[in-house]
Scaffold this motif. Structure first.
Motif, PDB file in Angstrom:
ATOM      1  N   SER A  20      44.214  25.036  48.239  1.00  0.00           N
ATOM      2  CA  SER A  20      43.740  23.839  47.563  1.00  0.00           C
ATOM      3  C   SER A  20      44.926  22.983  47.156  1.00  0.00           C
ATOM      4  N   CYS A  21      44.703  21.716  47.113  1.00  0.00           N
ATOM      5  CA  CYS A  21      45.735  20.784  46.653  1.00  0.00           C
ATOM      6  C   CYS A  21      45.030  19.710  45.838  1.00  0.00           C
ATOM      7  N   THR A  22      45.337  19.671  44.548  1.00  0.00           N
ATOM      8  CA  THR A  22      44.666  18.755  43.643  1.00  0.00           C
ATOM      9  C   THR A  22      45.631  17.676  43.180  1.00  0.00           C
ATOM     10  N   ILE A  68      40.356  21.653  57.588  1.00  0.00           N
ATOM     11  CA  ILE A  68      40.752  20.811  56.460  1.00  0.00           C
ATOM     12  C   ILE A  68      39.526  20.039  55.981  1.00  0.00           C
ATOM     13  N   SER A  69      39.440  19.869  54.666  1.00  0.00           N
ATOM     14  CA  SER A  69      38.341  19.109  54.082  1.00  0.00           C
ATOM     15  C   SER A  69      38.824  18.503  52.785  1.00  0.00           C
ATOM     16  N   ARG A  70      38.036  17.602  52.249  1.00  0.00           N
ATOM     17  CA  ARG A  70      38.393  16.994  50.986  1.00  0.00           C
ATOM     18  C   ARG A  70      37.157  16.787  50.137  1.00  0.00           C
ATOM     19  N   ASP A  71      37.374  16.852  48.823  1.00  0.00           N
ATOM     20  CA  ASP A  71      36.332  16.582  47.849  1.00  0.00           C
ATOM     21  C   ASP A  71      36.884  15.504  46.919  1.00  0.00           C
ATOM     22  N   ASN A  72      36.458  14.288  47.134  1.00  0.00           N
ATOM     23  CA  ASN A  72      37.000  13.191  46.334  1.00  0.00           C
ATOM     24  C   ASN A  72      36.561  13.258  44.878  1.00  0.00           C
ATOM     25  N   THR A  76      40.644  16.736  45.409  1.00  0.00           N
ATOM     26  CA  THR A  76      41.207  17.929  46.012  1.00  0.00           C
ATOM     27  C   THR A  76      41.029  17.934  47.525  1.00  0.00           C
ATOM     28  N   VAL A  77      42.062  18.373  48.203  1.00  0.00           N
ATOM     29  CA  VAL A  77      41.984  18.639  49.632  1.00  0.00           C
ATOM     30  C   VAL A  77      42.122  20.142  49.842  1.00  0.00           C
ATOM     31  N   TYR A  78      41.371  20.660  50.791  1.00  0.00           N
ATOM     32  CA  TYR A  78      41.355  22.094  51.056  1.00  0.00           C
ATOM     33  C   TYR A  78      41.850  22.374  52.469  1.00  0.00           C
TER      34      TYR A  78
END
Length: 123
Positions: A20-22, A68-72, A76-78
């Protein structure tokens, strides 16, 4: 704006991890995001990227195994790592392109970097 990466660890070959990257601060939904990695004694290597409008690119070495995915909503990007191999052992870094031109595979087009998270794959 800061990036905080997490989720690394020790896993056996064939196993899975989710990184995860927040982002804190800034308008995350406008950022183009990417993951790179650096194995011991090697140069940084592009892994995957997702644009602000969810266009996705993978390196050939991880295509079909990583997602790869992201949750705006969570800024966070996963990076889902499946079917891990010994050669996936590396420190994984997330990067953000916050403005201007962006080339997903070129580190110089990213403006911000997380601190890195270590992924170790053992046999």
């Amino acid at each position: 704006v800061q990036l905080q990466a997490s989720g690394g660890g020790l896993v056996q070959t064939g196993g899975s991890l989710r990184l995860s990257c927040t982002a804190s601060g800034g308008r995350f939904s406008d950022f183009n995001m990417g993951w790179f990695r650096q194995a011991p004694g090697k140069e940084h290597e592009f892994v995957a990227a997702i644009s602000f409008d969810r266009l996705i690119k993978y390196s050939d070495s991880v295509k079909g195994r990583f997602t790869i995915s992201r949750d705006n909503d969570k800024d966070t990007v996963y990076l889902q790592l499946d079917s891990l191999k010994l050669e996936d052992t590396a420190v994984y870094f997330c990067g953000a392109n916050t403005r201007g031109s962006w080339a997903a595979q070129i580190r110089g087009t990213y403006h911000l970097w997380g601190q890195g998270t270590l992924v170790t794959v053992s046999s």
